[in-house]
Design a protein around this motif. Sequence first.
Motif, PDB file in Angstrom:
ATOM      1  N   THR A 239     -16.438  55.113 -14.402  1.00  0.00           N
ATOM      2  CA  THR A 239     -17.306  55.042 -15.574  1.00  0.00           C
ATOM      3  C   THR A 239     -18.766  54.801 -15.232  1.00  0.00           C
ATOM      4  OG1 THR A 239     -16.816  52.678 -15.805  1.00  0.00           O
ATOM      5  CG2 THR A 239     -15.417  54.229 -17.014  1.00  0.00           C
ATOM      6  N   LYS A 240     -19.045  54.295 -14.013  1.00  0.00           N
ATOM      7  CA  LYS A 240     -20.420  53.925 -13.679  1.00  0.00           C
ATOM      8  C   LYS A 240     -20.903  54.517 -12.361  1.00  0.00           C
ATOM      9  CE  LYS A 240     -19.996  49.421 -16.018  1.00  0.00           C
ATOM     10  NZ  LYS A 240     -20.081  47.951 -15.847  1.00  0.00           N
ATOM     11  N   ILE A 241     -20.235  55.571 -11.889  1.00  0.00           N
ATOM     12  CA  ILE A 241     -20.587  56.092 -10.566  1.00  0.00           C
ATOM     13  C   ILE A 241     -22.000  56.648 -10.526  1.00  0.00           C
ATOM     14  CG2 ILE A 241     -19.674  58.413 -11.010  1.00  0.00           C
ATOM     15  CD1 ILE A 241     -18.654  58.350  -8.063  1.00  0.00           C
ATOM     16  N   HIS A 242     -22.493  57.178 -11.680  1.00  0.00           N
ATOM     17  CA  HIS A 242     -23.864  57.704 -11.693  1.00  0.00           C
ATOM     18  C   HIS A 242     -24.883  56.585 -11.495  1.00  0.00           C
ATOM     19  CE1 HIS A 242     -22.737  56.610 -15.812  1.00  0.00           C
ATOM     20  NE2 HIS A 242     -24.027  56.428 -16.080  1.00  0.00           N
ATOM     21  N   TYR A 243     -24.545  55.364 -11.956  1.00  0.00           N
ATOM     22  CA  TYR A 243     -25.444  54.231 -11.719  1.00  0.00           C
ATOM     23  C   TYR A 243     -25.533  53.907 -10.234  1.00  0.00           C
ATOM     24  CZ  TYR A 243     -25.502  53.259 -16.742  1.00  0.00           C
ATOM     25  OH  TYR A 243     -25.674  53.352 -18.098  1.00  0.00           O
ATOM     26  N   TYR A 244     -24.432  54.132  -9.519  1.00  0.00           N
ATOM     27  CA  TYR A 244     -24.451  53.863  -8.086  1.00  0.00           C
ATOM     28  C   TYR A 244     -25.463  54.789  -7.395  1.00  0.00           C
ATOM     29  CZ  TYR A 244     -23.066  53.344  -3.249  1.00  0.00           C
ATOM     30  OH  TYR A 244     -23.089  53.113  -1.902  1.00  0.00           O
ATOM     31  N   PHE A 245     -25.454  56.069  -7.750  1.00  0.00           N
ATOM     32  CA  PHE A 245     -26.402  56.994  -7.127  1.00  0.00           C
ATOM     33  C   PHE A 245     -27.845  56.622  -7.483  1.00  0.00           C
ATOM     34  CE2 PHE A 245     -22.548  59.657  -7.044  1.00  0.00           C
ATOM     35  CZ  PHE A 245     -22.573  60.046  -5.720  1.00  0.00           C
ATOM     36  N   ILE A 246     -28.045  56.133  -8.696  1.00  0.00           N
ATOM     37  CA  ILE A 246     -29.385  55.712  -9.088  1.00  0.00           C
ATOM     38  C   ILE A 246     -29.833  54.499  -8.268  1.00  0.00           C
ATOM     39  CG2 ILE A 246     -30.741  54.743 -11.005  1.00  0.00           C
ATOM     40  CD1 ILE A 246     -29.033  56.412 -12.904  1.00  0.00           C
ATOM     41  N   SER A 247     -28.872  53.660  -7.864  1.00  0.00           N
ATOM     42  CA  SER A 247     -29.202  52.423  -7.135  1.00  0.00           C
ATOM     43  C   SER A 247     -29.515  52.662  -5.664  1.00  0.00           C
ATOM     44  CB  SER A 247     -28.040  51.431  -7.247  1.00  0.00           C
ATOM     45  OG  SER A 247     -26.928  51.856  -6.465  1.00  0.00           O
ATOM     46  N   ILE A 248     -29.202  53.847  -5.138  1.00  0.00           N
ATOM     47  CA  ILE A 248     -29.370  54.099  -3.703  1.00  0.00           C
ATOM     48  C   ILE A 248     -30.811  53.883  -3.237  1.00  0.00           C
ATOM     49  CG2 ILE A 248     -29.295  55.902  -1.920  1.00  0.00           C
ATOM     50  CD1 ILE A 248     -26.741  56.917  -3.185  1.00  0.00           C
ATOM     51  N   PRO A 249     -31.851  54.386  -3.935  1.00  0.00           N
ATOM     52  CA  PRO A 249     -33.226  54.122  -3.471  1.00  0.00           C
ATOM     53  C   PRO A 249     -33.561  52.637  -3.384  1.00  0.00           C
ATOM     54  CG  PRO A 249     -33.205  55.896  -5.080  1.00  0.00           C
ATOM     55  CD  PRO A 249     -31.832  55.308  -5.087  1.00  0.00           C
ATOM     56  N   PHE A 250     -33.009  51.836  -4.293  1.00  0.00           N
ATOM     57  CA  PHE A 250     -33.256  50.396  -4.248  1.00  0.00           C
ATOM     58  C   PHE A 250     -32.590  49.767  -3.011  1.00  0.00           C
ATOM     59  CE2 PHE A 250     -33.577  51.616  -8.719  1.00  0.00           C
ATOM     60  CZ  PHE A 250     -34.797  51.056  -9.074  1.00  0.00           C
ATOM     61  N   SER A 251     -31.371  50.244  -2.673  1.00  0.00           N
ATOM     62  CA  SER A 251     -30.689  49.741  -1.485  1.00  0.00           C
ATOM     63  C   SER A 251     -31.459  50.118  -0.219  1.00  0.00           C
ATOM     64  CB  SER A 251     -29.267  50.307  -1.413  1.00  0.00           C
ATOM     65  OG  SER A 251     -28.497  49.882  -2.515  1.00  0.00           O
ATOM     66  N   LEU A 252     -32.001  51.335  -0.193  1.00  0.00           N
ATOM     67  CA  LEU A 252     -32.766  51.775   0.974  1.00  0.00           C
ATOM     68  C   LEU A 252     -34.080  51.001   1.097  1.00  0.00           C
ATOM     69  CD1 LEU A 252     -32.178  55.635   0.764  1.00  0.00           C
ATOM     70  CD2 LEU A 252     -31.013  53.958   2.210  1.00  0.00           C
ATOM     71  N   THR A 253     -34.696  50.697  -0.035  1.00  0.00           N
ATOM     72  CA  THR A 253     -35.918  49.880  -0.014  1.00  0.00           C
ATOM     73  C   THR A 253     -35.608  48.476   0.497  1.00  0.00           C
ATOM     74  OG1 THR A 253     -36.802  51.128  -1.884  1.00  0.00           O
ATOM     75  CG2 THR A 253     -37.810  48.999  -1.416  1.00  0.00           C
ATOM     76  N   LEU A 254     -34.438  47.943   0.070  1.00  0.00           N
ATOM     77  CA  LEU A 254     -34.006  46.640   0.563  1.00  0.00           C
ATOM     78  C   LEU A 254     -33.825  46.678   2.080  1.00  0.00           C
ATOM     79  CD1 LEU A 254     -32.957  43.736   0.142  1.00  0.00           C
ATOM     80  CD2 LEU A 254     -30.686  44.719  -0.254  1.00  0.00           C
ATOM     81  N   PHE A 255     -33.263  47.770   2.589  1.00  0.00           N
ATOM     82  CA  PHE A 255     -33.084  47.895   4.032  1.00  0.00           C
ATOM     83  C   PHE A 255     -34.429  47.856   4.762  1.00  0.00           C
ATOM     84  CE2 PHE A 255     -31.462  49.173   8.051  1.00  0.00           C
ATOM     85  CZ  PHE A 255     -32.381  50.076   8.567  1.00  0.00           C
ATOM     86  N   ALA A 256     -35.398  48.594   4.222  1.00  0.00           N
ATOM     87  CA  ALA A 256     -36.721  48.604   4.849  1.00  0.00           C
ATOM     88  C   ALA A 256     -37.303  47.191   4.893  1.00  0.00           C
ATOM     89  CB  ALA A 256     -37.646  49.552   4.094  1.00  0.00           C
TER      90      ALA A 256
END
Length: 346
Positions: A71-88
């Motif tokens: 039901t929320k998998i599209h939100y996961y894809f939207i969150s990817i840039p935030f996870s990558l920014t966190l990694f940086a």
Amino acid sequence: MKLKIPFYYHIILFFGLFLTYCLWDYGINNRSVMIEQSKLYFWMTSTFILSVFVVYIVNFYTVCDWFLNKTKIHYYFISIPFSLTLFAGVRYLFQEVIMFHIIGVHNYAIGDLEWKFYIPDNFFFGLPAVIFSALSYSFWQFQSAQQQNQELLLENKKAEFQILKAQVSPHFLFNTLNSFYSQLILKNDEMASDILVLSDLLRYVITETDKDQAVLSKEIQFIQNYIHLQKKRFEDQLYLDFTIEGNYSNERILSSALIHFIENVFKHGKFNTEQEKAAITIKIKEDFLEISTFNHTVEGENYSSTGIGFDNLTKRLEYMYKSKFTLEKTEGNNIFKTYLKIPLNK
């Protein structure tokens, strides 16, 4: 669905990743560096893997847990840039702040530490954390769903059994059988004895088979009663070698484990001629029990696919004995064999 994953799983995963990365970088790329450069390389590689690990853990236990479902998998894809920014940000903290304070060396050139370059550049390096966490979470989610489905199936089977028992009062049934036995004992000893065997068999089914473990002596007595009645069914034209080897008393085993093999022999086997004799052997040793069966099958029948019971039995064995059992079945040339070895609980 909240997953309960042992944390050491993540440690082992990333320890393997660290070794693989180092071996690949030294081996395939043929790195030849001085000792001081090797130390620098080790610290930079370690902080990089640690950065990936931190974001992997955060992503696994938060973002994946929140969004990675149907039901929320599209939100996961939207969150990817935030996870990558966190990694940086995490990598910058480890390498350009902490490590620089310790060894006085930056991993990036000074001009490349500007956020406009540093963050986009680390989007690529942060992808392993996002990919590994998603794959790992999906794997454990699948495993958890399979386990829940199996537990639900077993609960449904128990519920069906309880409903079946409730349809007929056990007291009424046993009283009726005892009445038949009393009337026949003076007229037909053999039939009266068979009624008594049937009563014992039904009593065991109703009172014992819903338990997790069964007393071995009672389980074998049940099997002997079952075979006795089957011989009556085949009018003593049953070509079956049934043997029990070894001593037994109050040892415990998985409930209804043995009867599964006996029932399958009678349900699918051929034993109405001496040339196609079936065999059932139970061996009791000091610490374990073995049961093996042999029977001919109807030509063209896919014997191994005739029941979901074998899969359910496997799950029950895995639940009780973990990896301490052996379960085998072989089929070919219209012959079917099974073998089970389980430990005995004293």
